[in-house]
Design a protein around this motif. Structure first.
Motif, mmCIF file in Angstrom:
data_model
loop_
_atom_site.group_PDB
_atom_site.id
_atom_site.type_symbol
_atom_site.label_atom_id
_atom_site.label_comp_id
_atom_site.label_asym_id
_atom_site.label_seq_id
_atom_site.Cartn_x
_atom_site.Cartn_y
_atom_site.Cartn_z
ATOM 1 N N LYS A 42 2.391 9.597 -11.295
ATOM 2 C CA LYS A 42 3.672 8.913 -11.091
ATOM 3 C C LYS A 42 3.543 7.706 -10.180
ATOM 4 O O LYS A 42 4.222 6.708 -10.349
ATOM 5 C CB LYS A 42 4.671 9.885 -10.462
ATOM 6 C CG LYS A 42 5.466 10.659 -11.477
ATOM 7 C CD LYS A 42 6.797 11.112 -10.863
ATOM 8 C CE LYS A 42 7.319 12.355 -11.560
ATOM 9 N NZ LYS A 42 6.844 13.612 -10.942
ATOM 10 N N TYR A 43 2.679 7.823 -9.171
ATOM 11 C CA TYR A 43 2.609 6.762 -8.168
ATOM 12 C C TYR A 43 1.210 6.176 -8.034
ATOM 13 O O TYR A 43 0.521 6.431 -7.039
ATOM 14 C CB TYR A 43 3.080 7.300 -6.808
ATOM 15 C CG TYR A 43 4.327 8.124 -6.874
ATOM 16 C CD1 TYR A 43 5.559 7.525 -7.157
ATOM 17 C CD2 TYR A 43 4.292 9.510 -6.680
ATOM 18 C CE1 TYR A 43 6.711 8.291 -7.242
ATOM 19 C CE2 TYR A 43 5.444 10.279 -6.765
ATOM 20 C CZ TYR A 43 6.658 9.660 -7.047
ATOM 21 O OH TYR A 43 7.779 10.423 -7.131
ATOM 22 N N PRO A 44 0.782 5.408 -9.012
ATOM 23 C CA PRO A 44 -0.535 4.786 -8.877
ATOM 24 C C PRO A 44 -0.498 3.778 -7.731
ATOM 25 O O PRO A 44 0.572 3.279 -7.382
ATOM 26 C CB PRO A 44 -0.727 4.078 -10.223
ATOM 27 C CG PRO A 44 0.656 3.837 -10.745
ATOM 28 C CD PRO A 44 1.491 4.970 -10.232
ATOM 29 N N GLY A 45 -1.633 3.508 -7.129
ATOM 30 C CA GLY A 45 -1.649 2.529 -6.057
ATOM 31 C C GLY A 45 -2.804 2.778 -5.105
ATOM 32 O O GLY A 45 -3.712 3.549 -5.396
ATOM 33 N N VAL A 46 -2.716 2.089 -3.950
ATOM 34 C CA VAL A 46 -3.781 2.197 -2.959
ATOM 35 C C VAL A 46 -3.320 3.121 -1.832
ATOM 36 O O VAL A 46 -2.215 2.970 -1.313
ATOM 37 C CB VAL A 46 -4.132 0.809 -2.392
ATOM 38 C CG1 VAL A 46 -5.125 0.925 -1.249
ATOM 39 C CG2 VAL A 46 -4.705 -0.069 -3.496
ATOM 40 N N TYR A 47 -4.153 4.074 -1.473
ATOM 41 C CA TYR A 47 -3.830 5.051 -0.441
ATOM 42 C C TYR A 47 -4.908 5.078 0.620
ATOM 43 O O TYR A 47 -6.084 5.171 0.297
ATOM 44 C CB TYR A 47 -3.751 6.452 -1.053
ATOM 45 C CG TYR A 47 -2.605 6.651 -2.015
ATOM 46 C CD1 TYR A 47 -1.444 7.297 -1.620
ATOM 47 C CD2 TYR A 47 -2.697 6.180 -3.322
ATOM 48 C CE1 TYR A 47 -0.386 7.479 -2.503
ATOM 49 C CE2 TYR A 47 -1.640 6.358 -4.218
ATOM 50 C CZ TYR A 47 -0.496 7.004 -3.802
ATOM 51 O OH TYR A 47 0.555 7.176 -4.674
ATOM 52 N N GLU A 48 -4.509 4.997 1.881
ATOM 53 C CA GLU A 48 -5.487 5.255 2.933
ATOM 54 C C GLU A 48 -5.434 6.734 3.271
ATOM 55 O O GLU A 48 -4.398 7.251 3.697
ATOM 56 C CB GLU A 48 -5.214 4.454 4.210
ATOM 57 C CG GLU A 48 -6.304 4.742 5.253
ATOM 58 C CD GLU A 48 -6.042 4.164 6.645
ATOM 59 O OE1 GLU A 48 -4.978 3.596 6.882
ATOM 60 O OE2 GLU A 48 -6.939 4.311 7.491
ATOM 61 N N LEU A 49 -6.556 7.414 3.069
ATOM 62 C CA LEU A 49 -6.611 8.850 3.314
ATOM 63 C C LEU A 49 -7.886 9.152 4.087
ATOM 64 O O LEU A 49 -8.875 8.428 3.958
ATOM 65 C CB LEU A 49 -6.623 9.611 1.984
ATOM 66 C CG LEU A 49 -5.371 9.447 1.099
ATOM 67 C CD1 LEU A 49 -5.615 10.007 -0.282
ATOM 68 C CD2 LEU A 49 -4.174 10.120 1.751
ATOM 69 N N ILE A 68 0.841 -1.175 0.000
ATOM 70 C CA ILE A 68 0.000 0.000 0.000
ATOM 71 C C ILE A 68 0.885 1.236 0.000
ATOM 72 O O ILE A 68 1.879 1.292 0.722
ATOM 73 C CB ILE A 68 -0.934 -0.033 1.228
ATOM 74 C CG1 ILE A 68 -1.871 -1.223 1.050
ATOM 75 C CG2 ILE A 68 -1.652 1.276 1.434
ATOM 76 C CD1 ILE A 68 -3.056 -1.247 1.925
ATOM 77 N N LYS A 69 0.539 2.187 -0.847
ATOM 78 C CA LYS A 69 1.400 3.367 -0.990
ATOM 79 C C LYS A 69 1.384 4.218 0.272
ATOM 80 O O LYS A 69 2.380 4.786 0.673
ATOM 81 C CB LYS A 69 0.927 4.208 -2.164
ATOM 82 C CG LYS A 69 1.216 3.574 -3.500
ATOM 83 C CD LYS A 69 2.596 3.950 -3.988
ATOM 84 C CE LYS A 69 2.805 3.529 -5.423
ATOM 85 N NZ LYS A 69 3.262 2.158 -5.560
ATOM 86 N N ARG A 70 0.213 4.341 0.847
ATOM 87 C CA ARG A 70 0.169 5.093 2.087
ATOM 88 C C ARG A 70 -0.817 4.428 3.035
ATOM 89 O O ARG A 70 -1.987 4.292 2.723
ATOM 90 C CB ARG A 70 -0.243 6.537 1.845
ATOM 91 C CG ARG A 70 -0.290 7.324 3.159
ATOM 92 C CD ARG A 70 -0.726 8.733 2.963
ATOM 93 N NE ARG A 70 0.248 9.498 2.208
ATOM 94 C CZ ARG A 70 0.282 10.837 2.226
ATOM 95 N NH1 ARG A 70 -0.566 11.513 2.956
ATOM 96 N NH2 ARG A 70 1.160 11.481 1.513
ATOM 97 N N THR A 71 -0.323 3.999 4.184
ATOM 98 C CA THR A 71 -1.227 3.435 5.172
ATOM 99 C C THR A 71 -1.474 4.498 6.223
ATOM 100 O O THR A 71 -0.544 5.085 6.762
ATOM 101 C CB THR A 71 -0.604 2.192 5.832
ATOM 102 O OG1 THR A 71 0.636 2.564 6.387
ATOM 103 C CG2 THR A 71 -0.413 1.067 4.841
ATOM 104 N N GLY A 72 -2.743 4.750 6.475
ATOM 105 C CA GLY A 72 -3.103 5.797 7.426
ATOM 106 C C GLY A 72 -3.253 5.253 8.829
ATOM 107 O O GLY A 72 -3.015 4.068 9.089
#
Ligand SMILES: Cc1cc2nc3c(=O)[nH]c(=O)nc-3n(C[C@H](O)[C@H](O)[C@H](O)COP(=O)(O)O)c2cc1C
Ligand code: SF4
Ligand code: FES
Lengths: 399, 157
Positions: free
Chosen positions: A241-248, A7-11
């Motif tokens: 540039k950075y496709p993926g899954v983000y927790e926001l 995951i690109k960003r885990t919140g």
């Protein structure tokens, strides 16, 4: 399996620190009403797109009087541009499965079924092994954690039909039929799988539950906005540039998404997949939330080099193919809308006719039997309206 | 289909019914397994399934025809699926489709003469962040390019 997910960003909400099995152990010592209160306090709503309050769904299913009940995890994830459930299943299966156990205990179900889309069958072995491991740890099976609750989870595969993500079609499919949506009411919470009360929830919805149990509904409610509590997984794809899954957190704007994912020269963002709406740059300040732009999380970014008519055509082809054909507005309507796009493409249209097609789209939104036909006109209407200069200018119009 | 081929199918279907049961809910799992082993669900198998599950054969065929991943016509031993949705298109899936088509000497929805590969388009399979990706049977291959897909094809049995 060769997919490196990450995951690109885990919140801090969905992916806050979690000890395997902890929420299950905790919940099995709680009263059902207290669990329902906790979920209600959290404000958690369905993450599959429709945003129905989880506590209401569970409460109705819990209150239903029946010999058997079921919890179904909707892992059909067929909306173009959505892939967050894939990542959850591969990286955090414990959250999904434990969410199902908690749901099962709360509503009084002994069996959970995961409906996994055929395209994800490469995950099957991994998930089956994971469940087997959970059985060994007594998190599934008889007398879970010695607390007297029996529950098990089984995985069933789909066979390549987008409409089977619609909960009543999904149930038809589980029952061995063509995946054609049913009339509602009755709703699955009363008359679901095999006629028994059934709660159908999205993968991400269920994965949100264990942390709510551990940390409390109030903690969850502090994140996001007042009407859209907690966080959301966004599947971002396209020109960035950075496709993926983000927790926001809910309430994140499209501009923020652009910055986080390194998108440049962005012209349009399609929110909610093929069945969602397409927004131009003037709207990038809007917030992703149930009260503004509601979405299951698909974010497709298109830069200035893209042809929006081509994008629209691709979406309409998708709907023509995936309509189950059961009801006329959707079966005929999508074909008409696609023909309209092709007429524009060939420059053989009149503005009056295109306006009529938009009207047809609005009729489909109210007259179609299920969400597929109710939402398939969304891209048609929003792309033709928001990108009319690009699409209609510099082209001679037949009168 | 000769008798021995029929017998092989009958026996296989028998084991599936033992495993999944005779309820209507067993229909899709049974069909999925037949599909996996024999690459399509022939008429004889449809009838055998209908008989054992006590469903009308027309009904069995109607279920097969509903699902994009179930087939009642002969196919290749392998299926290669290319995503045709917009994100993959914009990441080169059309060129990949063309390369595959040229290498195999067949169009889409066609099967090579030796029965090795059936080429198909599919709708988004949830790999848009690793686009373009293709599905070879039930395995995902992510971020492929024209060269890598040709290697994949050559490795197929
Ligand atoms: C055509 C169509 C496809 C759908 N596909 C999915 C899907 O793939 N996954 C999902 O969770 N919900 C999907 N839904 C929504 C489900 O019907 C249902 O609302 C959802 O599973 C409920 O779970 P939730 O309340 O946790 O979101 C779809 C709806 C429609 C109309
Ligand atoms: S709206 Fe479309 S998909 Fe839904 S029931 Fe009608 S024809 Fe089928
Ligand atoms: S658009 Fe091709 S995998 Fe999603």
């Amino acid at each position: 399996m060769n997919t490196l997910n990450k995951i690109k960003r885990t919140g801090p909400v969905l992916f806050s620190e979690y000890e395997k099995g902890s929420a299950v152990k905790k919940v099995l010592e709680m009263e059902r009403e207290d669990i329902l209160f906790e979920i209600k306090d959290s404000g958690l709503k369905g993450r599959g797109g429709a945003g129905f309050p989880v506590s209401t769904k569970w409460m109705i299913t819990a209150a239903a009087n029946a010999d058997k009940k079921f919890i179904v995890c909707n892992a059909d994830e067929g909306e173009p541009g959505t892939f967050k459930d894939r990542v959850l299943l591969l990286e955090y299966p414990e959250l999904v499965f434990e969410g199902m156990i908690i749901a099962g205990y709360t509503i009084g179900a002994k069996e959970g079924i995961v409906y996994l889309r055929a395209e994800y069958s490469y995950m099957l072995e991994f998930l089956e092994n994971f469940l087997e491991e959970m059985r060994k740890q007594n998190l599934l099976g008889k007398n879970i954690c010695g607390k007297g609750f029996d529950f098990d989870i089984f995985i069933r595969l789909g066979s390549g039909a987008y409409v089977c993500g619609e909960e009543t079609a999904l149930i038809e499919s589980l029952e061995g039929h063509r995946g054609e949506p049913r009339n509602r009411p009755p709703f699955p919470v009363n008359t679901g799988y095999l006629g028994f009360p059934t709660a159908v929830n999205n993968v991400e919805t269920l994965a949100s539950v264990p942390n709510i149990i551990n940390k409390g509904g109030e903690w969850y409610h502090k994140h996001g906005t007042d009407k859209s509590t907690g966080s959301k997984l966004f599947s971002v794809s396209g020109d960035c540039k950075y496709p993926g899954v983000y927790e926001l957190p809910w309430g994140t704007t499209l501009n923020e998404i652009i910055n986080i994912t390194g998108a440049e020269d962005t012209k349009a963002i399609q929110v909610g997949g093929a069945s969602g709406i397409c927004l131009p740059a003037t709207e990038f300040g809007r917030k992703l939330s149930y009260e503004d732009i509601s979405t299951g999380g698909s974010i497709m970014i298109f830069n200035k080099s893209r042809n929006m008519l081509e994008v629209l055509k691709n979406f309409m082809e998708f709907f023509v193919e995936e309509s189950c054909g059961q009801c006329t507005p959707c079966r005929i309507g999508n074909v008409k809308l696609l023909e309209g796009v092709e007429m524009i493409e060939k420059n053989e249209y009149t503005i009056e006719y295109i306006e009529k097609l938009k009207e047809l789209g609005r009729t489909m939104q109210v007259a179609s039997k299920c969400g597929l036909g109710q939402s398939s006109p969304n891209p048609f209407i929003s792309i033709l309206e928001n990108f009319k200069d690009e699409i209609f200018n510099n082209k001679p119009v037949l009168n | 289909m000769n008798d021995s081929e029929k017998n092989i199918r009958n026996e296989f279907i028998q084991t599936l019914v033992q495993r999944f049961g005779k309820e209507r809910t067993a229909l899709l799992p049974v069909l999925q397994e037949i599909q996996k082993k024999f690459f399509y669900i022939d008429e004889h198998s449809q009838q055998e399934v209908a008989r054992l599950l006590n469903i009308h054969p027309v009904e069995v065929n109607s279920v097969i025809s509903f699902y994009a991943f179930l087939y009642d016509k002969p196919r290749g031993r392998n299926t290669v699926r290319v995503c045709k949705n917009i994100i993959c298109n914009y990441h080169g899936s059309l060129e990949i489709a063309k390369a595959l088509s040229t290498e195999l000497g067949i169009g889409f929805n066609e099967t090579t003469k030796d029965g090795k590969v059936t080429l198909e388009y599919a709708n988004c399979f949830g790999m848009c962040d690793k686009s373009p990706s293709i599905l070879v049977n039930d395995q995902i291959h992510e971020r492929v390019n024209k060269e890598s897909v040709l290697n994949l094809i050559r490795d197929l049995k």
